[in-house]
Design a protein around this motif. Sequence first.
Motif, mmCIF file in Angstrom:
data_model
loop_
_atom_site.group_PDB
_atom_site.id
_atom_site.type_symbol
_atom_site.label_atom_id
_atom_site.label_comp_id
_atom_site.label_asym_id
_atom_site.label_seq_id
_atom_site.Cartn_x
_atom_site.Cartn_y
_atom_site.Cartn_z
ATOM 1 N N SER A 41 0.866 -1.191 0.038
ATOM 2 C CA SER A 41 -0.122 -0.130 -0.300
ATOM 3 C C SER A 41 0.880 1.604 0.005
ATOM 4 O O SER A 41 1.845 1.317 0.824
ATOM 5 N N GLY A 42 0.586 2.250 -0.975
ATOM 6 C CA GLY A 42 0.899 3.319 -0.800
ATOM 7 C C GLY A 42 2.469 3.661 -1.736
ATOM 8 O O GLY A 42 3.074 4.654 -1.874
ATOM 9 N N GLY A 44 2.900 3.389 -4.994
ATOM 10 C CA GLY A 44 2.278 4.607 -6.758
ATOM 11 C C GLY A 44 1.816 3.445 -7.147
ATOM 12 O O GLY A 44 2.093 3.968 -8.706
ATOM 13 N N LYS A 45 1.287 2.100 -7.391
ATOM 14 C CA LYS A 45 0.318 1.641 -7.743
ATOM 15 C C LYS A 45 -0.911 2.023 -8.554
ATOM 16 O O LYS A 45 -0.748 2.592 -9.373
ATOM 17 N N SER A 46 -1.815 3.070 -7.727
ATOM 18 C CA SER A 46 -2.702 3.657 -8.641
ATOM 19 C C SER A 46 -1.857 4.874 -8.984
ATOM 20 O O SER A 46 -2.514 5.507 -10.272
ATOM 21 N N THR A 47 -1.466 5.562 -8.830
ATOM 22 C CA THR A 47 -0.508 7.056 -9.471
ATOM 23 C C THR A 47 -0.582 6.684 -10.922
ATOM 24 O O THR A 47 -0.321 6.832 -12.035
HETATM 25 N N1 LIG Z 1 -3.764 13.020 -4.659
HETATM 26 C C1 LIG Z 1 -2.495 12.881 -4.176
HETATM 27 N N2 LIG Z 1 -2.139 14.226 -3.467
HETATM 28 C C2 LIG Z 1 -1.477 14.086 -2.381
HETATM 29 N N3 LIG Z 1 -0.574 12.611 -2.113
HETATM 30 C C3 LIG Z 1 -0.798 11.222 -2.924
HETATM 31 C C4 LIG Z 1 -2.481 11.804 -3.575
HETATM 32 N N4 LIG Z 1 -2.480 10.520 -4.569
HETATM 33 C C5 LIG Z 1 -1.481 9.913 -4.217
HETATM 34 N N5 LIG Z 1 -0.351 9.494 -3.426
HETATM 35 C C6 LIG Z 1 0.476 9.882 -2.621
HETATM 36 O O1 LIG Z 1 1.366 9.055 -2.925
HETATM 37 C C7 LIG Z 1 1.476 7.548 -2.487
HETATM 38 C C8 LIG Z 1 1.371 6.582 -3.705
HETATM 39 O O2 LIG Z 1 -0.059 6.133 -3.432
HETATM 40 P P1 LIG Z 1 -0.633 5.424 -4.553
HETATM 41 O O3 LIG Z 1 -2.402 5.676 -4.246
HETATM 42 O O4 LIG Z 1 0.287 5.634 -5.823
HETATM 43 O O5 LIG Z 1 -0.696 3.977 -4.050
HETATM 44 P P2 LIG Z 1 -1.405 2.709 -3.754
HETATM 45 O O6 LIG Z 1 0.302 1.500 -4.140
HETATM 46 O O7 LIG Z 1 -2.331 2.533 -5.264
HETATM 47 O O8 LIG Z 1 -0.934 1.954 -2.867
HETATM 48 P P3 LIG Z 1 -2.740 0.981 -2.533
HETATM 49 O O9 LIG Z 1 -2.644 -0.316 -2.732
HETATM 50 O O10 LIG Z 1 -2.819 1.826 -0.974
HETATM 51 O O11 LIG Z 1 -4.558 1.392 -2.866
HETATM 52 C C9 LIG Z 1 1.292 7.561 -1.262
HETATM 53 O O12 LIG Z 1 1.839 7.433 -0.506
HETATM 54 C C10 LIG Z 1 0.446 8.664 -1.724
HETATM 55 O O13 LIG Z 1 -0.384 8.949 0.014
#
Ligand SMILES: Nc1ncnc2c1ncn2[C@@H]1O[C@H](COP(=O)(O)OP(=O)(O)OP(=O)(O)O)[C@@H](O)[C@H]1O
Lengths: 260, 221
Positions: A41-42, A44-47
Amino acid sequence: MTDDPILIFESVVKRYGDLTALDGVSLTLRRGEVVCLIGPSGSGKSTLLRCANALDPVDEGRIRFDGHEVKSTESSVRLVRQRMGMVFQNFELFPHLTVLRNITIGPTTVLKLGHAAADERAKKLLAKVGLSDKALSYPSALSGGQQQRVAIARALAMEPALMLFDEPTSALDPETIGEVLSVMKTLADEGMTMLVVTHEMDFARRVADRVAVFDKGRVIEEGAPQEIFTNARVARTRDFLSHLGWHGEGAASVSKREEA
Amino acid sequence: MDINIQPILQSWPFLLKALMMTILVSALSTLLGFAIGVIVGALRTYGGRFANIVLGFYVDSMRAIPLLVILVWTFFAFPLVIGHSINAVTAGIVGLGLHLGAYVSETIRAGLTSVRRNQMQAALALGMSPFQAIRTIILPQAVIRMLPALGSLCVIAIKDSAIASVIAVPELLRQTQIVAGKTFRPFELYTAAMLCYFILCYPMARGVDRLYRRLAHLGSS
Ligand SMILES: Nc1ncnc2c1ncn2[C@@H]1O[C@H](COP(=O)(O)OP(=O)(O)OP(=O)(O)O)[C@@H](O)[C@H]1O
Ligand SMILES: [Mg+2]
């Protein structure tokens, strides 16, 4: 699967203020390929998915889709998005529209397809995801699994060249996860190019052509599912897999046996 | 106290016309107010800092100035700015609409910001323009969510149309005053006028509430 790359991330960097969400990600998807992204989690996958269709602009590096650079500032970004379907963790169906209208609204407003043709397309897709009887229901009357199948149909209605899935089953009750995964498996079998963020290791093992492991905004390991699940080279990958309750070859062969 | 409804019976065509004027002024000022409200609300939410500041000034002034003063100003002072007079009905509709628009815009803005960010992303991901996304996805949900508040504003628009009597708009209250003065029957006439307002507003308020109860689930993403 061909050798023809359709989506290329080249050293992509994305920052949110002080936080570096993507720290130089390079990844290539070939046409017809299914790539699963796993990672804590966190990481960056969704990003990464949001950058892929420019819902978020990248700070450095570049992304190429079907030969063209994806830039969030250009109006051409809408053409890119039309050709990339996106499926969200929380479905994000439009609650004020019927299931049918959820599926036709993209084709009618974006592709300017006529209502009759759009309805016909939507009905075929509803049949495909097994929800023909729900055309006139509103999303609030559907279960999570049904909503997610509608969301997949909504994305497919744009006839995309690529599908992005962001943890499509993690908001679902265990008993409805299977119905969504089986729709996704069907898509993969039909040759759809897919980039799937998932914690469903069994799905990744059976359906993915490649698995990329994410940690702290980087791809730390990438390879065929067998390699990653049975023989991960990076310690961090092994940690992550064991956190999810995956214990290497033994576990994998057990679930293979169960399947057979 | 003896009650005599004769004056009402005698002047009912006159009063009916006045009631129609009340309905017309309310309907047109509501239409204007909602049009302004939706545009201003959307621009303040999505139009960037500059639009937000400029339009915020409009909203704040409308909220800081009494409606009575806005109407009087529109009818008596504004013509001096543009160099020719405007008729009372137009001035009334414009004044009421401008005032209502500020309140509608605040309600719409609250509705728009309450819709989850991902709904916008889902719409954009289909290839919609931001304008298409707002019009077809976000705004309808915002309106459904804000239906009770918007309904109250409609009712207030009908009630406030009575204030336009001060600039001689021939609406219900104004014309009732005239008949009451001529016939010396204020009790019967003002009671009748009060009933008319109630009959206009009450079903409206109840109707919107019922509509909301039926539609609420369509606004919850
Ligand atoms: N719009 C935003 N503004 C500020 N920080 C962000 C934003 N979107 C994501 N983040 C930060 O960027 C980092 C990566 O987030 P992301 O959502 O891509 O993770 P993830 O791998 O998808 O996690 P998860 O498994 O929880 O969905 C995290 O630390 C998150 O807090
Ligand atoms: Mg995520």
